[in-house]
Design an enzyme around this catalytic site. Structure first.
Site, PDB file in Angstrom:
ATOM      1  N   ARG A  94      -4.635   3.134   3.569  1.00 27.97           N
ATOM      2  CA  ARG A  94      -3.438   2.316   3.797  1.00 27.97           C
ATOM      3  C   ARG A  94      -3.639   1.010   4.479  1.00 27.97           C
ATOM      4  O   ARG A  94      -4.288   1.048   5.577  1.00 27.97           O
ATOM      5  CB  ARG A  94      -2.590   3.114   5.080  1.00 27.97           C
ATOM      6  CG  ARG A  94      -1.406   2.348   5.308  1.00 27.97           C
ATOM      7  CD  ARG A  94      -0.447   3.089   6.685  1.00 27.97           C
ATOM      8  NE  ARG A  94       0.775   2.327   6.670  1.00 27.97           N
ATOM      9  CZ  ARG A  94       0.819   1.857   7.996  1.00 27.97           C
ATOM     10  NH1 ARG A  94      -0.129   2.082   9.086  1.00 27.97           N
ATOM     11  NH2 ARG A  94       1.950   1.147   8.506  1.00 27.97           N
ATOM     12  N   HIS A 138       2.879  -6.354   7.589  1.00 33.19           N
ATOM     13  CA  HIS A 138       2.504  -5.686   8.963  1.00 33.19           C
ATOM     14  C   HIS A 138       2.235  -6.666   9.882  1.00 33.19           C
ATOM     15  O   HIS A 138       1.190  -7.149  10.486  1.00 33.19           O
ATOM     16  CB  HIS A 138       1.069  -4.902   8.863  1.00 33.19           C
ATOM     17  CG  HIS A 138       0.624  -3.921   9.718  1.00 33.19           C
ATOM     18  ND1 HIS A 138       0.394  -2.458   9.490  1.00 33.19           N
ATOM     19  CD2 HIS A 138       0.659  -4.025  11.277  1.00 33.19           C
ATOM     20  CE1 HIS A 138       0.162  -1.854  10.628  1.00 33.19           C
ATOM     21  NE2 HIS A 138       0.219  -2.815  11.568  1.00 33.19           N
ATOM     22  N   GLU A 183       6.625  -0.833  11.089  1.00 31.63           N
ATOM     23  CA  GLU A 183       7.332  -0.686  12.483  1.00 31.63           C
ATOM     24  C   GLU A 183       8.282  -1.765  12.926  1.00 31.63           C
ATOM     25  O   GLU A 183       8.013  -2.627  13.557  1.00 31.63           O
ATOM     26  CB  GLU A 183       6.081  -0.632  13.507  1.00 31.63           C
ATOM     27  CG  GLU A 183       5.215   0.486  13.298  1.00 31.63           C
ATOM     28  CD  GLU A 183       4.005   0.950  14.552  1.00 31.63           C
ATOM     29  OE1 GLU A 183       3.929  -0.316  15.131  1.00 31.63           O
ATOM     30  OE2 GLU A 183       3.614   1.807  14.626  1.00 31.63           O
ATOM     31  N   ASN A 305       4.747   6.840  12.449  1.00 33.50           N
ATOM     32  CA  ASN A 305       3.551   6.364  13.382  1.00 33.50           C
ATOM     33  C   ASN A 305       3.756   7.050  14.784  1.00 33.50           C
ATOM     34  O   ASN A 305       4.685   6.574  15.294  1.00 33.50           O
ATOM     35  CB  ASN A 305       3.488   4.939  13.631  1.00 33.50           C
ATOM     36  CG  ASN A 305       2.997   4.224  12.418  1.00 33.50           C
ATOM     37  OD1 ASN A 305       2.587   4.702  11.174  1.00 33.50           O
ATOM     38  ND2 ASN A 305       2.753   2.773  12.274  1.00 33.50           N
ATOM     39  N   TYR A 307       1.880   7.995  18.316  1.00 37.87           N
ATOM     40  CA  TYR A 307       0.850   7.966  19.509  1.00 37.87           C
ATOM     41  C   TYR A 307       0.896   8.723  20.539  1.00 37.87           C
ATOM     42  O   TYR A 307       0.213   9.111  21.232  1.00 37.87           O
ATOM     43  CB  TYR A 307       0.600   6.455  19.543  1.00 37.87           C
ATOM     44  CG  TYR A 307      -0.158   5.668  18.550  1.00 37.87           C
ATOM     45  CD1 TYR A 307       0.648   5.272  17.427  1.00 37.87           C
ATOM     46  CD2 TYR A 307      -1.339   5.627  18.390  1.00 37.87           C
ATOM     47  CE1 TYR A 307       0.141   4.443  16.369  1.00 37.87           C
ATOM     48  CE2 TYR A 307      -2.089   4.852  17.293  1.00 37.87           C
ATOM     49  CZ  TYR A 307      -1.220   4.265  16.270  1.00 37.87           C
ATOM     50  OH  TYR A 307      -1.838   3.622  15.439  1.00 37.87           O
ATOM     51  N   GLU A 371       0.231   6.604  10.715  1.00 41.67           N
ATOM     52  CA  GLU A 371      -0.677   6.138  11.958  1.00 41.67           C
ATOM     53  C   GLU A 371      -0.812   7.373  12.933  1.00 41.67           C
ATOM     54  O   GLU A 371       0.304   7.845  13.497  1.00 41.67           O
ATOM     55  CB  GLU A 371      -0.459   5.049  12.574  1.00 41.67           C
ATOM     56  CG  GLU A 371      -0.824   3.612  11.893  1.00 41.67           C
ATOM     57  CD  GLU A 371      -0.237   2.274  12.285  1.00 41.67           C
ATOM     58  OE1 GLU A 371      -0.361   2.243  13.470  1.00 41.67           O
ATOM     59  OE2 GLU A 371       0.116   1.444  11.678  1.00 41.67           O
TER      60      GLU A 371
END
Ligand SMILES: OC[C@@H]1[C@@H](O)[C@H](O)[C@@H](O)c2[nH]c(CCc3ccccc3)c[n+]21
Length: 465
Positions: A94, A138, A183, A305, A307, A371
């Site tokens: 990606r 991005h 995002e 994504n 985290y 991600e």
């Protein structure tokens, strides 16, 4: 191989935390990067300035004044980087295209040398049997568009769709999966609300206008990509499970973090509670008839994504968090979980919770983890980086993803952030997320122990006992 490949094959008995875990046949294992974070060559071959070139040069915005001028010099080293990915057994990659390379002013004339780079990159990937997954945006918005309002302006959404068509025109024959945005939460609330990301504006009303025009850009680009024959289109959202004892506080933050993006994209509507709460900051007059139909056009895959989870509680007198407009009285709290070098809580179960929630509330759209990864204070010694904490982090999150699949989530793939250490936005080069260590002085790449471990995970399509 497109990422929409149907998954088949049984799921081995889930053994939480330990034990062998095998992913469905056809599950795709990859790594992820982004243009401004790795390419460098900021003023080469016709590339125009982006808002991150401007922001990183603004004193005090980025750690130690770091910029993406050189970064990992990937623009010149991409062949070796692709060969390194192949050596690590990476199945898919990606990456994002830099809009300012392709249209230096964000509109009008196309810079063929910019397209040439991605042409070469994609051919190198195919030459090594690595499937490309592209992100069109991005965060490196051409500065010329920001000068005309950036994402607060409807024009930017329209220019984005034109850029998408240009990119597809050159590369659509060799890239099957096209994601529009990375995002929009960051681009809008960090970039226009809190000002901690480019363009550094601190205006909640502007942030909501940016939300809408980013989503409109997504929808207009999806229409262009569909018309041009794209096999798979999607978007990547950073999402988090929101926990807390006060339902109103949880709903408020869940609305701003998750539902303000999930609902328009997957249901074609803004969440009513979010619209009402935001009326302090915006009259939503930038929303025009038909916009939500454009934004809610069906997609083939949702990039997630993840985290770290978010936990909130009421606290009298708590000032609003500038990232979350209207969050007065809401405190963001962290448990005693392990923290990464970013100060983010390590909670793999949050990934299971997130994936099952999205599958339950927004059924029917295949998911890929675009991600997940962690920064730790890696040390290169004698040509080796013994990043045990990153291995443990990924092991736990892979198991959590597998648990979500076992619970019915239609998860198709997993892209570890990141292939290599790179420019970590406001943190500059101080934070290392890579599977591969980068010595920025020499540009030497050194696969960390986690990269060698990941190679075995990919080969096995799962985890050992
Ligand atoms: O911070 C690690 C990565 C970035 O390097 C990626 O470019 C970006 O897509 C990404 N998103 C997130 C979660 C949202 C976030 C980003 C930056 C700062 C704070 C939160 C973490 N990351």
């Amino acid at each position: 191989m497109t990422l929409s490949m149907g998954v088949s094959g049984g799921i081995s008995e889930e053994t939480a935390g330990t034990g062998e875990v095998i992913f469905p046949e056809g599950f795709v294992w990859g790594t992820a990067t982004a243009s401004y974070q790795i390419e460098g060559a900021a003023n080469e071959d016709g590339r125009g300035p982006s808002i991150w070139d401007t922001f990183s040069r603004t004193p005090g915005k980025v750690f130690a004044g770091h910029t993406g001028d050189v970064a990992c010099d990937h623009y010149h080293r991409y062949r070796d980087d692709v060969a390194m990915m192949a050596d690590l057994g990476v199945q898919a990659y990606r990456f994002s295209m830099a809009w300012p390379r392709i249209q230096p002013d964000g509109s009008g004339p196309v810079n063929p040398r910019g397209l040439d780079f991605y042409d070469r990159l994609v051919d190198e990937l195919h030459g090594h049997g690595i499937t490309p997954l592209v992100t069109l945006y991005h965060w490196d918005l051409p500065q010329a568009l920001e000068d005309r309002g950036g994402w607060t302006s409807r024009e930017t959404a329209e220019r984005f769709a034109e850029y998408a068509a240009v990119a597809y025109g050159r590369l659509g024959d060799r890239i099957a999966t096209w994601t529009t945005l990375n995002e929009p939460w960051c681009s809008s609330f960090l970039g226009y609300g809190a000002g901690v990301h480019a363009p550094g504006r601190t205006d909640p009303g502007a942030a909501f206008a940016a939300v809408h025009h980013l989503l409109l850009g997504h929808g207009l680009a999806v229409a262009e990509l569909r018309a041009a024959g794209a096999a798979q289109v999607g978007i990547t959202l950073n999402l988090a499970p929101i926990s807390g004892d006060d339902p109103e506080a949880v709903a408020h933050i869940d609305g701003l973090q998750n539902r303000i993006f999930l609902d328009p994209v997957l249901r074609g509507e803004y969440p009513a509670d979010v619209v009402e709460r935001a009326r302090r900051f915006t009259d939503w007059s930038f929303v025009r008839d038909g916009d939500l139909d454009i934004i809610g056009a069906p997609i083939d895959v949702l990039g997630v994504n993840y985290y770290s989870p978010t936990a909130v509680r009421l606290r009298a007198g708590q000032p609003a968090n500038p990232v979350h407009p209207g969050s007065e009285g809401i405190a963001f709290v962290q448990g005693d979980e392990e923290k990464t070098a970013m100060g983010w809580s390590v909670k793999p179960s949050g990934l299971t919770e997130l994936l099952t929630r999205v599958s339950r509330d927004y059924p029917g759209t295949p998911l890929i983890i675009t991600e997940n990864g962690a920064a730790f204070d890696d040390v290169l010694a004698d040509g080796r980086v013994a990043d045990e904490r990153r291995i443990a982090f990924l092991d736990g999150h892979f198991r959590a993803a597998h648990a979500a699949i076992a619970a019915g989530a239609d998860l198709r793939g997993y892209f570890v952030w990141s292939l290599m250490d790179n420019f970590e936005w406001a943190e500059g080069y101080a934070k290392r997320f890579g599977l591969v260590h980068v010595d920025y002085a020499s540009q030497r790449r050194t696969p960390k122990d986690s990269a060698l471990w990941y190679r075995e995970v990919i080969r096995r399509n799962g985890l050992q006992a």
